[in-house]
Design an enzyme around this catalytic site. Structure first.
Site, PDB file in Angstrom:
ATOM      1  N   GLU A  41       8.862  -7.121 -10.518  1.00 38.46           N
ATOM      2  CA  GLU A  41       7.660  -7.894 -10.225  1.00 38.46           C
ATOM      3  C   GLU A  41       7.945  -9.390 -10.300  1.00 38.46           C
ATOM      4  O   GLU A  41       8.634  -9.863 -11.212  1.00 38.46           O
ATOM      5  CB  GLU A  41       6.561  -7.550 -11.248  1.00 38.46           C
ATOM      6  CG  GLU A  41       6.104  -6.108 -11.212  1.00 38.46           C
ATOM      7  CD  GLU A  41       5.164  -5.828 -10.067  1.00 38.46           C
ATOM      8  OE1 GLU A  41       3.967  -6.122 -10.185  1.00 38.46           O
ATOM      9  OE2 GLU A  41       5.641  -5.307  -9.039  1.00 38.46           O
ATOM     10  N   HIS A  44       8.749  -3.285  -6.993  1.00 40.55           N
ATOM     11  CA  HIS A  44       8.079  -3.001  -8.268  1.00 40.55           C
ATOM     12  C   HIS A  44       9.007  -2.276  -9.249  1.00 40.55           C
ATOM     13  O   HIS A  44       8.558  -1.457 -10.053  1.00 40.55           O
ATOM     14  CB  HIS A  44       6.832  -2.122  -8.071  1.00 40.55           C
ATOM     15  CG  HIS A  44       5.838  -2.653  -7.089  1.00 40.55           C
ATOM     16  ND1 HIS A  44       5.012  -3.716  -7.353  1.00 40.55           N
ATOM     17  CD2 HIS A  44       5.527  -2.239  -5.830  1.00 40.55           C
ATOM     18  CE1 HIS A  44       4.235  -3.940  -6.305  1.00 40.55           C
ATOM     19  NE2 HIS A  44       4.530  -3.064  -5.367  1.00 40.55           N
ATOM     20  N   GLY A  46       0.854  -1.179   0.000  1.00 42.40           N
ATOM     21  CA  GLY A  46       0.000   0.000   0.000  1.00 42.40           C
ATOM     22  C   GLY A  46       0.888   1.227   0.000  1.00 42.40           C
ATOM     23  O   GLY A  46       1.926   1.246  -0.673  1.00 42.40           O
ATOM     24  N   SER A  95       5.864  -5.411  -1.164  1.00 42.38           N
ATOM     25  CA  SER A  95       5.779  -4.029  -1.617  1.00 42.38           C
ATOM     26  C   SER A  95       6.161  -3.072  -0.479  1.00 42.38           C
ATOM     27  O   SER A  95       7.302  -3.043  -0.059  1.00 42.38           O
ATOM     28  CB  SER A  95       4.378  -3.753  -2.157  1.00 42.38           C
ATOM     29  OG  SER A  95       4.298  -2.496  -2.761  1.00 42.38           O
ATOM     30  N   ALA A  96       5.207  -2.296   0.041  1.00 41.21           N
ATOM     31  CA  ALA A  96       5.519  -1.374   1.130  1.00 41.21           C
ATOM     32  C   ALA A  96       6.048  -2.107   2.352  1.00 41.21           C
ATOM     33  O   ALA A  96       6.917  -1.607   3.070  1.00 41.21           O
ATOM     34  CB  ALA A  96       4.278  -0.560   1.505  1.00 41.21           C
TER      35      ALA A  96
END
Length: 248
Positions: A197, A162, A92, A125-126
């Site tokens: 990714e 990413h 997020g 991700s985050a």
């Protein structure tokens, strides 16, 4: 006991279900553990329940016999994390995630228990960005303001989740991801792993490997970026001294 980390660039890969691309890595990482605490704090508060439900369904869809508990549903997250065995920090907005972790006062307990080998840490991700010394290599807008950029510091280098290569023939005139990372290196002398990714890093004590579906691009100050293929031993990254701007 050695620390145990699984750092995913992303939770969902094109044409695959949530976490499906990393199923075997998850099996190895969990190693029989049946309870996962999930931190949904990179999402809006109104989405905590639905985000947690998505992760619960993802583990179910991938045939994992595990219980996923939203950390937001417990009364005292810091105390819970003193007893937990597996923590998954989802993706997020990194700024919102770090600010919430600071407000909950869980940074130190997670850092101490992970580095002490008592708590397994999984990020996406985050959440992967939070494993770094700071959030400075995030892709996100600063929609909120944390008290500092210092995050868990479970590894001594930075990750750009990413990571995207410049698109050949693109008419876009703005900075590329590589440009942004090179700007970071002008101010901070610390390696940055551009994690594409479908790829992830796996840390077990002093050993670090790159795995997944794609290669990673590693940036260092005064050095040409280098490509590393899945299966590469990146343990050398754990031995490098990092120098950040002192006003981090």
């Amino acid at each position: 006991m050695e620390d145990n980390l699984l750092l995913l660039s992303n939770s969902k890969t094109h044409n695959m279900g949530y976490l499906a691309h990393a199923r075997e890595a998850l099996l190895d990482f969990l190693d029989g553990h049946r309870t996962i605490y999930f931190a949904p704090y990179a999402a809006a508060k109104t989405a905590y329940d639905s985000y947690t439900a998505t992760i619960q369904e993802a583990f179910k869809a991938n045939d994992f016999d595990v219980k996923v508990i939203g950390l937001h549903t417990v009364d005292q997250p810091a105390m819970t994390l003193r007893e937990a065995e597996v923590l998954f920090v989802g993706g997020g907005n990194s700024f919102r995630l770090l600010k919430t972790l600071q407000q909950l006062d869980v940074l130190n307990v997670v850092r101490e228990r992970v580095t002490g080998g008592e708590l397994r840490y999984m990020g996406s991700s985050a959440g992967t960005n939070m494993s770094c010394p700071t959030l400075r290599t995030t892709n996100d807008m600063p929609i909120v303001q944390p008290t500092s950029f210092a995050s868990f510091g479970l590894i001594p280098f930075q990750i750009n989740p990413h990571y995207q290569d410049p698109v050949v023939g693109s008419t876009h005139m703005g900075e590329t991801r590589e440009d942004r990372i090179l700007e970071f290196l002008e101010e901070n002398d610390v390696p940055v792993v551009g994690l594409r990714e479908g790829s992830w890093l796996r840390k077990r004590g002093a050993h670090l490997t790159l795995d997944g579906l794609t290669a990673a691009r590693i940036f260092r100050r005064h050095t040409e970026p280098q490509e590393y293929q899945p299966g590469s031993d990146l343990s050398w990254l754990l031995t490098l001294h990092a120098t950040f701007d002192q006003n981090r």
